[in-house]
Design a protein around this motif. Structure first.
Motif, PDB file in Angstrom:
ATOM      1  N   UNK A 213      32.617  34.156  41.373  1.00 47.41           N
ATOM      2  CA  UNK A 213      31.212  34.539  41.264  1.00 47.41           C
ATOM      3  C   UNK A 213      30.716  35.028  42.606  1.00 47.41           C
ATOM      4  N   UNK A 214      29.927  36.085  42.599  1.00 47.68           N
ATOM      5  CA  UNK A 214      29.299  36.567  43.833  1.00 47.68           C
ATOM      6  C   UNK A 214      28.076  35.689  44.095  1.00 47.68           C
ATOM      7  N   UNK A 215      28.307  34.504  44.641  1.00 47.21           N
ATOM      8  CA  UNK A 215      27.282  33.476  44.779  1.00 47.21           C
ATOM      9  C   UNK A 215      27.350  32.882  46.171  1.00 47.21           C
ATOM     10  N   UNK A 227      33.139  34.795  46.594  1.00 41.96           N
ATOM     11  CA  UNK A 227      34.173  35.825  46.492  1.00 41.96           C
ATOM     12  C   UNK A 227      34.836  36.094  47.837  1.00 41.96           C
ATOM     13  N   UNK A 228      34.101  35.889  48.931  1.00 41.40           N
ATOM     14  CA  UNK A 228      34.600  36.206  50.271  1.00 41.40           C
ATOM     15  C   UNK A 228      34.839  34.947  51.097  1.00 41.40           C
ATOM     16  N   UNK A 229      34.860  33.803  50.436  1.00 41.61           N
ATOM     17  CA  UNK A 229      34.897  32.521  51.150  1.00 41.61           C
ATOM     18  C   UNK A 229      36.233  31.814  50.982  1.00 41.61           C
ATOM     19  N   UNK A 265      36.108  47.025  52.858  1.00 39.81           N
ATOM     20  CA  UNK A 265      35.957  45.780  53.617  1.00 39.81           C
ATOM     21  C   UNK A 265      35.775  44.589  52.684  1.00 39.81           C
ATOM     22  N   UNK A 266      35.003  44.772  51.608  1.00 44.49           N
ATOM     23  CA  UNK A 266      34.840  43.689  50.636  1.00 44.49           C
ATOM     24  C   UNK A 266      36.194  43.304  50.051  1.00 44.49           C
ATOM     25  N   UNK A 272      41.671  38.114  51.873  1.00 45.76           N
ATOM     26  CA  UNK A 272      41.878  37.144  52.948  1.00 45.76           C
ATOM     27  C   UNK A 272      41.367  35.764  52.555  1.00 45.76           C
ATOM     28  N   UNK A 273      40.299  35.725  51.756  1.00 54.01           N
ATOM     29  CA  UNK A 273      39.727  34.442  51.319  1.00 54.01           C
ATOM     30  C   UNK A 273      40.594  33.742  50.283  1.00 54.01           C
ATOM     31  N   UNK A 274      41.413  34.504  49.562  1.00 58.55           N
ATOM     32  CA  UNK A 274      42.278  33.889  48.558  1.00 58.55           C
ATOM     33  C   UNK A 274      42.276  34.565  47.211  1.00 58.55           C
TER      34      UNK A 274
END
Length: 480
Positions: A213-215, A227-229, A265-266, A272-274
């Motif tokens: 989720x983009x949360x 999503x980026x964590x 970049x996204x 990279x986050x998984x």
């Protein structure tokens, strides 16, 4: 550019496209190793289109959002043959949910589709939620966990991979992530008790994929959306919850993340986050080239470890291999017709008050609440069509959001009145409209196709979702 690195980058990209046949650039990319393709209603999905894709890459992960209810890509014009999650949660019969999931899986198996971006296992903890609502099985973690696992067993029992979404839970938000970045303000303890049990349940049930989720969830990571964590996707989902399948992002053109950086970049930050697969709802040839180039450049620059990219591509291949190994399951599922499952569930989900019934063609006033961005434009409630099939000469007036009720007197006063609304519990102006209609016409019959407000009118019917079978069930009850 190393061909191996290029193929790894392509393997983790899962784009959608415009048009009803695969464009030449997409065919070329598939031949070069593109790992997945996402199909939408705009693609006029059929077996021939899927064959076009697989002719270039037999192992391509072909994905689709087929939740049942409001979110359908295959039955968007007619309405789904299956009620959505909220209706299934209201019935609370896990065996019936599994039957519905199996029939949805069967429908996808007929088309040779690999992956269903369903079920939504978000706990709809906030009644004001603008994008989950009836897409959730309900507001209680145990209920969502029970039915999420049953749906997964049904879909995967038909030989099609299921994908639970939207990790770590989109239910306690008041913002649609298609439009902006929502924040989940819960403590870690609340997340563990409320939002994560359904994900634990579907992981235990063997779900093959999880969608991010983009949360923004500050209790997990105050600086990056899930999503980026790495804290969300690797530390929590992988290490703590033990998920070993494919992690796919929600579409990266959604404004929740698109406003933060370029698509390339996204994609790199998500990997990279998984994340293992990058979903892009629609992309052009140039856009795909830019995404691929960004991933390759990130590896070469040391921003993205090559072994992380290889791991992600390996998980995409593993899902494809899982699907290939289940051809026999799909063959058996194709023969396992259960045509009554959807209507049975829709009938059982109806919540009714009052005794009014229709004995002649009514005037139907449809109050057109704008549905969320996840729902295809033009998705019909189906109520008018279902009533017209039983009562010819049924008349229809559409009322736009915030508009005024039509004149209900004059020639219209002789017709029974059916007011169709959606999510009255969430919209004060919808409740206002109901109140005005009932004041003008106490005989008004109210049908709510979403999360209903307090019962009103001579009869009140809540379908708990939009689908063809939900509309049929309501029409049957009203003409009983």
């Amino acid at each position: 550019m190393s061909r191996d690195l290029y193929r790894l980058a392509l393997a983790v990209l899962h784009p959608g496209f415009e048009g009803t046949s695969a464009p030449d650039w997409l065919r070329r990319a598939l031949g070069e190793g593109l790992g997945g393709v996402v199909l939408f209603a705009r693609n006029a999905i059929g077996a021939e289109l899927v064959r076009e894709l697989r002719a270039e890459n037999p192992g391509v992960v072909v994905a689709i959002d087929e939740e049942g209810g409001t979110v359908t890509r295959l039955e968007v014009r007619s309405g789904s043959s299956f009620p959505g999650n909220r209706a299934l949660g209201v019935v609370d019969d896990a065996d019936l949910t599994e039957r519905v999931g199996r029939q949805i899986g069967r429908m996808l198996a007929e088309l040779d589709i690999t992956l269903d971006y369903a079920p939504s296992v978000d706990v709809n903890a906030n009644p004001a939620n603008p994008v989950i609502g009836v897409r959730s099985f309900g507001p209680e973690p145990d209920l969502v966990a029970r039915h999420g696992a049953a749906f997964v067993r049904g879909v995967q029992g038909a030989g099609v991979a299921a994908c639970a979404k939207h990790f770590p839970g989109h239910g306690d938000t008041v913002t649609d992530s298609h439009l902006a970045l929502p924040t989940v303000a819960a403590s870690r303890e609340e997340l563990l008790a409320r939002d994560l049990p359904p994900f634990r349940a579907v992981i235990d049930a063997g779900v093959r994929a999880v969608m991010t989720g983009h949360l923004l969830v500050p209790a997990l990571d105050p600086d990056a959306p899930a999503t980026l964590s790495r804290a969300a996707l690797t530390d929590l989902l992988r290490d703590e919850l033990g998920f070993g399948g494919m992690v796919v992002t929600d579409a990266i053109e959604m404004r929740a993340v698109a406003a933060m950086a370029s698509p390339g970049e996204i994609a790199v930050r998500a990997l990279a986050a998984g994340a293992d697969a990058i979903c892009v709802g629609v992309v052009t040839e140039d856009g795909l080239r830019e995404l691929t180039g960004a991933v390759v450049a990130a590896v070469r620059d040391g921003v993205l470890p090559e072994d992380r990219l290889a791991e992600a591509a390996g998980r995409v291949r593993a899902l494809s291999d899982w699907y290939a190994a289940r051809a026999g399951l799909r063959e058996r599922a194709r023969a396992d017709l259960d045509p009554g499952a959807g209507l049975e569930a829709a009938r059982a989900a109806l919540t009714t008050t009052g005794t009014a019934a229709l004995d002649r063609a009514p005037l139907v006033v449809e109050v057109n609440t704008r549905l969320s961005q996840a729902v295809d434009p033009g998705t019909p409630t189906g109520i008018t069509a279902a009533l017209a099939a039983l009562l010819p000469n049924t008349d229809l007036v559409r009322m736009e959001p915030g508009g005024e009720l039509p004149d209900l007197g004059g020639p219209r006063a002789d017709r029974p009145l059916v007011l169709v609304v959606h999510d009255a519990a969430r919209h004060a102006w919808v409740r206002d409209t109901v109140e005005k209609a009932v004041a003008a016409r106490p005989d008004t019959i109210v049908v709510d196709t979403g999360i209903p407000g307090p019962p009103a009118g001579a009869a009140h019917v809540a379908t708990h979702g939009i689908s063809r079978v939900s509309a049929q069930a309501a029409a049957e009850w009203l003409t009983r």
